[in-house]
Scaffold this motif. Structure first.
Motif, PDB file in Angstrom:
ATOM      1  N   ASP A 156      13.211  39.655 -82.513  1.00 60.21           N
ATOM      2  CA  ASP A 156      14.282  38.987 -81.778  1.00 60.21           C
ATOM      3  C   ASP A 156      13.618  37.945 -80.874  1.00 60.21           C
ATOM      4  N   ILE A 157      13.570  36.699 -81.354  1.00 60.70           N
ATOM      5  CA  ILE A 157      12.848  35.652 -80.638  1.00 60.70           C
ATOM      6  C   ILE A 157      13.456  35.382 -79.265  1.00 60.70           C
ATOM      7  N   ASP A 158      14.784  35.408 -79.191  1.00 57.34           N
ATOM      8  CA  ASP A 158      15.449  35.141 -77.910  1.00 57.34           C
ATOM      9  C   ASP A 158      15.093  36.214 -76.883  1.00 57.34           C
ATOM     10  N   LEU A 159      15.152  37.473 -77.303  1.00 61.33           N
ATOM     11  CA  LEU A 159      14.826  38.558 -76.386  1.00 61.33           C
ATOM     12  C   LEU A 159      13.347  38.519 -76.007  1.00 61.33           C
ATOM     13  N   LEU A 160      12.492  38.187 -76.960  1.00 57.39           N
ATOM     14  CA  LEU A 160      11.067  38.072 -76.686  1.00 57.39           C
ATOM     15  C   LEU A 160      10.794  37.002 -75.639  1.00 57.39           C
ATOM     16  N   GLU A 161      11.462  35.875 -75.751  1.00 54.36           N
ATOM     17  CA  GLU A 161      11.279  34.799 -74.781  1.00 54.36           C
ATOM     18  C   GLU A 161      11.756  35.221 -73.395  1.00 54.36           C
TER      19      GLU A 161
END
Length: 254
Positions: free
Chosen positions: A76-81
């Motif tokens: 989950d790129i958004d959550l990772l960011e």
């Protein structure tokens, strides 16, 4: 210093970074930086895809350790960011530990979520685009988009049932391949292979394989090999699903 609370904070951050699909070096570096920001220079962290271990030495020299088991996860790129941004903020501001824990627990509430119709639309567009990219006709692209919708629905149902990723991929690939072969057989589509390829590209573990190579090049051999094997297993599931569809159509055509 409340070392127990600090260990809870850094181990929770490492676990959530891992669940979001972060590379091993990112998890270990983030935990190290957060420990140093709170004045702990004796901290050690060891991370692999399904486990995070953090240890510090307290004032009297005794070690304290936290071990967190990381459940099966995707990317989950958004959550990772968001977790990366929070880690940077905590390292700069170093708020009280209980406030930092509250901020960490509130991150998932602000994540972007998409409804099933939106996800279905995204799968539909991607499947059709991949089919056109590989040389399919507009009719093939429409059929591939429908196959991609089937993949999205299968993944959603399998996810609610709690099945593992191998089985989810196998069922989705089988269903999409059957629909691709069927659409070509009735004359709606023209090239069953291009229709199937366009849809099955959505199941390819591209990010997982890229992360595995990054871990291997960074020297995280255990993690890199583990993720490589996982990517190969997913590839095998896709191949088995397509093969099962061909075998079933061959039986029916006899």
């Amino acid at each position: 210093m409340d070392y127990d609370c600090l260990l809870n904070l850094v181990s929770e951050l490492g676990c959530r970074l891992m669940e979001s699909g972060a590379e091993i070096y990112r998890v270990e570096d983030s935990v190290h930086r957060l420990l140093q920001a709170y004045g702990v220079t004796t901290g050690e962290v060891f991370a692999i895809p399904n486990c995070v271990i953090v240890s510090v030495s307290i004032d009297d020299g005794r070690p304290l350790t936290r071990v967190r088991r990381v459940p099966s996860h995707g990317t989950d790129i958004d959550l990772l960011e968001r977790y990366n941004a929070l880690c940077r903020t905590l390292c700069v501001q170093t708020p009280p530990l209980h406030e930092a824990l509250d901020a960490l627990k509130n991150v998932p509430a602000s994540r972007r979520t998409y409804s099933l119709p939106v996800l279905t639309g995204g799968y539909c567009l991607a499947g059709g685009a991949f089919c056109l990219f590989f040389g399919g006709t507009p009719r093939d692209a429409v059929c591939s988009a429908l196959c991609a919708v089937v993949i999205c629905l299968c993944l959603a149902v399998m996810d609610r049932m709690g099945t593992n990723q191998f089985f989810r991929t196998l069922v989705s690939a089988t269903a999409a391949s059957l629909l691709a072969l069927g659409s070509a057989a009735v004359g709606v589509g023209e090239n069953s292979d291009l229709i199937a390829i366009g849809a099955l590209m959505l199941l390819m573990p591209g990010i997982l394989f890229t992360t595995a190579m990054r871990d291997l090049m960074a020297g995280d051999t255990v993690s890199g090999v583990s993720k490589t094997v996982e990517a190969l297993l997913i590839g095998c599931a896709i191949a088995l699903g397509a093969g099962a569809a061909l075998w079933l159509t061959h039986l029916v055509g006899r």
